[in-house]
Design an enzyme around this catalytic site. Sequence first.
Site, PDB file in Angstrom:
ATOM      1  N   HIS A   1     -16.610  49.102 -57.238  1.00 12.96           N
ATOM      2  CA  HIS A   1     -15.333  48.933 -56.678  1.00 12.96           C
ATOM      3  C   HIS A   1     -14.694  47.754 -57.687  1.00 12.96           C
ATOM      4  O   HIS A   1     -15.340  47.347 -58.142  1.00 12.96           O
ATOM      5  CB  HIS A   1     -15.373  48.652 -55.252  1.00 12.96           C
ATOM      6  CG  HIS A   1     -16.501  47.444 -55.080  1.00 12.96           C
ATOM      7  ND1 HIS A   1     -17.842  47.542 -54.616  1.00 12.96           N
ATOM      8  CD2 HIS A   1     -16.242  46.098 -55.060  1.00 12.96           C
ATOM      9  CE1 HIS A   1     -18.327  46.516 -54.507  1.00 12.96           C
ATOM     10  NE2 HIS A   1     -17.312  45.522 -54.805  1.00 12.96           N
TER      11      HIS A   1
HETATM   12  C1  T46 Z   1     -19.090  42.678 -54.689  1.00  8.12           C
HETATM   13  C2  T46 Z   1     -20.428  42.911 -55.291  1.00  8.12           C
HETATM   14  C3  T46 Z   1     -21.121  42.147 -56.301  1.00  8.12           C
HETATM   15  C4  T46 Z   1     -20.491  42.775 -45.128  1.00  8.12           C
HETATM   16  O1  T46 Z   1     -20.339  43.075 -43.656  1.00  8.12           O
HETATM   17  N1  T46 Z   1     -20.086  41.504 -45.408  1.00  8.12           N
HETATM   18  C5  T46 Z   1     -20.046  41.127 -46.689  1.00  8.12           C
HETATM   19  O2  T46 Z   1     -19.600  39.939 -46.900  1.00  8.12           O
HETATM   20  C6  T46 Z   1     -20.354  42.072 -47.503  1.00  8.12           C
HETATM   21  C7  T46 Z   1     -20.197  41.785 -49.080  1.00  8.12           C
HETATM   22  C8  T46 Z   1     -20.778  43.298 -47.243  1.00  8.12           C
HETATM   23  N2  T46 Z   1     -20.719  43.659 -45.918  1.00  8.12           N
HETATM   24  C9  T46 Z   1     -21.037  44.997 -45.732  1.00  8.12           C
HETATM   25  C10 T46 Z   1     -20.288  46.110 -46.120  1.00  8.12           C
HETATM   26  C11 T46 Z   1     -21.320  47.319 -46.362  1.00  8.12           C
HETATM   27  O3  T46 Z   1     -21.640  47.951 -45.167  1.00  8.12           O
HETATM   28  O4  T46 Z   1     -22.478  45.043 -46.106  1.00  8.12           O
HETATM   29  C12 T46 Z   1     -22.469  46.632 -46.541  1.00  8.12           C
HETATM   30  C13 T46 Z   1     -22.829  46.663 -48.152  1.00  8.12           C
HETATM   31  O5  T46 Z   1     -21.577  46.345 -48.872  1.00  8.12           O
HETATM   32  P1  T46 Z   1     -21.150  46.768 -50.378  1.00  8.12           P
HETATM   33  O6  T46 Z   1     -21.596  48.280 -50.192  1.00  8.12           O
HETATM   34  O7  T46 Z   1     -19.723  46.544 -50.445  1.00  8.12           O
HETATM   35  O8  T46 Z   1     -22.182  46.298 -51.280  1.00  8.12           O
HETATM   36  P2  T46 Z   1     -22.058  46.099 -52.955  1.00  8.12           P
HETATM   37  O9  T46 Z   1     -23.535  45.733 -53.384  1.00  8.12           O
HETATM   38  O10 T46 Z   1     -21.773  47.537 -53.356  1.00  8.12           O
HETATM   39  O11 T46 Z   1     -20.872  44.983 -53.344  1.00  8.12           O
HETATM   40  C14 T46 Z   1     -21.114  43.712 -52.927  1.00  8.12           C
HETATM   41  C15 T46 Z   1     -19.706  43.081 -52.431  1.00  8.12           C
HETATM   42  O12 T46 Z   1     -19.500  44.094 -51.228  1.00  8.12           O
HETATM   43  C16 T46 Z   1     -18.643  43.211 -53.288  1.00  8.12           C
HETATM   44  O13 T46 Z   1     -17.523  42.116 -52.900  1.00  8.12           O
HETATM   45  O14 T46 Z   1     -18.329  42.256 -55.649  1.00  8.12           O
HETATM   46  O15 T46 Z   1     -21.802  42.846 -54.140  1.00  8.12           O
END
Ligand code: T46
Length: 149
Positions: free
Chosen positions: A66
Amino acid sequence: MKHASALTATSSTHSVLAGCHLIALTPRGDDRGSLIALEGGGDVPFDIARAYYIFGTRVGVERGFHAHRALNQLAVAVTGGCTMVLDDGHRRVDVRLDAPDRGLSMGSMIWREMRDFTPDCVLLVLADRIYDETDYIRDYKRFLELVHA
Ligand code: T46
């Protein structure tokens, strides 16, 4: 409260892509060991609104895929390591994060993917805004359309 509209380079930073820098963090070491302090406006080039950390990542897992419309972040592999793939719509760069004294700042409108996590990796991320799903662009074609618009 000030928000950085762009992340800027200083003498201890190294540009890896427009808006993305490797930042040498300053260890406050003594004979007991090391301590690194991360302060908004110091080594962190924005006011910190949120911190989260990624850990327990299974072997072979890839994360991210993303970009963010407005969010600025700084990531540090506190233990272990992972590879951050950064893409500004023109160029792709792989950055290996595997040292607790090296931060990677990532500006907005940068597509990122994470891979090759070591089992012990703890990736600490500081952000200048609270979590907002509407800030995410999760479709790569849409990301390219916005970059090239
Ligand atoms: C990024 C990379 C480096 C939350 O509820 N609060 C939060 O602050 C974050 C970051 C995530 N979430 C929830 C949303 C999803 O249900 O945690 C779950 C996993 O998040 P996500 O799939 O977006 O994780 P990554 O590792 O793909 O991405 C993350 C960050 O979301 C993003 O901003 O830059 O790490």
